[in-house]
Design an enzyme around this catalytic site. Structure first.
Site, PDB file in Angstrom:
ATOM      1  N   HIS A 295       0.806  -1.215   0.000  1.00 20.55           N
ATOM      2  CA  HIS A 295       0.000   0.000   0.000  1.00 20.55           C
ATOM      3  C   HIS A 295       0.844   1.273   0.000  1.00 20.55           C
ATOM      4  CE1 HIS A 295      -3.719   1.997  -0.025  1.00 20.55           C
ATOM      5  NE2 HIS A 295      -4.396   1.225   0.808  1.00 20.55           N
ATOM      6  N   ARG A 296       2.159   1.151   0.171  1.00 18.00           N
ATOM      7  CA  ARG A 296       3.022   2.322   0.029  1.00 18.00           C
ATOM      8  C   ARG A 296       3.135   2.729  -1.437  1.00 18.00           C
ATOM      9  NH1 ARG A 296       8.432   0.077   2.665  1.00 18.00           N
ATOM     10  NH2 ARG A 296       7.820  -1.567   1.195  1.00 18.00           N
TER      11      ARG A 296
END
Length: 459
Positions: free
Chosen positions: A431-432
């Site tokens: 999710h980064r």
């Protein structure tokens, strides 16, 4: 006069620090040629066969199968000039200059792929004819071998610790899966004599030994207490590397997993058509083949899934190529070999590449280089009859697609319930790098391509 050299365990992959000795292909007294395979080792990534960079005669093996050895540790000693001791004694020898008498350094140049370290050895200073006659005398050569080795490598006269002996006087011959089975069952391979051609130990030999009905040598007492109903297996090789990688990924990359269920009946029908076509004759086309092609096409529309987070540089690195990883279950554990530049391949080329990749992995022949630098991975749990899963991202990547089992399932088609071929997909992503929108779009694209392969012409 014999000239002894030691062969160190070399770095066969970037960052390798240790490896397990699986199987020796030579024994003391064997004559070997340059680049002959002498030992099979298991690194943290794969089984690798190591060639010897010299010709000569093996004089000593320093480790036995099953031992873990650090890179740079000598694993065998050999005489690279076995005929030197047989030189005519009557030949006059000119007086040596001081420069000639001083030990000369020789660099052992590693073969391609052996890493950058060089092992420096020293030749033994010339001795008198009397000393030469002693070393050339066969009965005494063995007794003074350790002294010659010290002189050859410039070691101090302090006695060195003896190398680990080979149990039973021989090295057991067995394939890696058989060795793993023996470890699991607590069977000592050194106590067995193989029944296969050449004395190779088989799975049946191990099972018989485990039941107490095989083996020609006395079996050493097991360290496992049978009454405990437990057994302990050392964490080594591929299993150790997999565990470290999964822990690193799980605790450094914030995982998000999304799911999608699709009707792949058109894909399965298209597959049957391809199997009958002349172009795909003899080519194995599987659902994984279609998934590989779909991932490559969808990644072009959503490049975030093919990027990676660089923590040190605080950058996101986008890859303009797809090195597609395929998670493969092997006797040594889970490995992820890569299909290089998969995005540039046709469906047929992908099918051929995937077949070769899986066969090589199951045989334990995947090289460390073939498992490095992937960009995105597919894991197929459907082959085990499992519907779906939440896979962990491979370190150095940002997404992994999981394929479930294709099953006949009631499905609504044009307002009617029909039996269709249904597949569940799951996508885990970092999710980064990948937001929910990009992850959802990518998964939807893959699903659309699998639900109807004709959609590919619109990409």
């Amino acid at each position: 006069m014999p000239t002894y050299k030691q062969f160190p365990l070399s770095d066969t992959a970037e960052g390798l620090t240790e490896a397990d000795i699986l199987n020796w292909h030579v024994k003391p007294g064997d004559e070997v040629k340059v680049n002959q395979i002498v030992v099979e080792i298991e690194t943290a990534k794969a089984a690798v066969e190591l060639p010897i960079p010299w010709a000569g005669v093996i004089t000593e093996l320093h480790v036995e199968p099953g031992q873990t050895v650090e890179v740079g540790t000598p694993i065998l000693t050999m005489d690279v000039d076995p005929g030197g001791a047989a030189a005519p004694a009557a030949t006059p020898t000119p007086a040596a200059s001081p420069a000639e008498e001083a030990p000369a350094e020789e660099e052992m140049k590693p073969l391609v792929g052996y890493g950058s370290k060089a092992v420096v050895t020293k030749r033994r200073a010339r001795k008198s004819p009397e000393a030469t006659s002693v070393t050339s005398d066969t009965p005494k050569a063995t007794s003074v071998r350790s002294d010659l080795t010290k002189a050859t490598f410039g070691q101090s006269p302090v006695p060195a610790a003896p190398a680990a002996p080979v149990k039973g006087g021989y090295v057991p011959l067995a394939k890696p899966p058989v060795r793993k089975l023996a470890k699991d069952l607590g069977v000592d391979l050194h106590a067995l004599t193989g029944t296969a051609a050449g004395g190779v130990i088989t799975r049946e030999d191990v099972h018989l030994a485990a039941n107490g009905s095989a083996g020609t040598l006395p079996v050493e007492q097991s360290t496992v207490d049978p009454s405990s109903r437990e057994r302990r297996v050392p964490v080594k090789g591929v299993r150790k590397a997999t565990a470290a990688a999964m822990v690193q990924s799980a605790y450094t990359a914030p995982h998000v997993t999304e799911f999608l269920t699709i009707d792949v009946t058109p894909m399965m029908e298209f597959r049957e058509k391809l199997k009958k076509s002349r172009e795909f004759a003899g080519v194995k086309v599987t659902p994984l083949t279609f998934a590989a092609k779909a991932v490559c096409l969808a990644a072009k529309r959503t490049p975030d899934v093919n990027a990676v987070w660089d923590e040190a540089a605080q950058e996101i690195v986008y890859k303009d190529y797809v090195h597609l990883g395929i998670a493969a279950a092997t006797p040594r554990g889970l490995i992820v070999p890569k299909v290089r530049d998969a995005d540039a391949m046709s469906l047929k080329e992908l099918a051929v590449a995937l077949t070769q990749l899986t066969e090589t992995a199951r045989e334990g022949k995947t090289s460390p280089a073939d498992m490095a630098n992937g960009t995105i991975t597919i894991t197929n749990v459907g082959v085990f009859g499992v519907d779906t899963g939440t896979p962990i991202i491979n370190p150095g990547e940002s997404a992994i697609l999981c394929l479930g089992a294709i099953k006949d399932t009631p499905w609504v088609v044009d307002g009617e319930i029909k039996v269709r071929k249904v597949l569940q997909l799951s996508l885990s992503f970092d999710h980064r790098v990948v937001d929910g929108q990009q992850g959802s779009e990518f998964l939807a694209d893959v699903g659309a391509l699998l639900a109807d392969p004709a959609v590919a012409i619109t990409y």
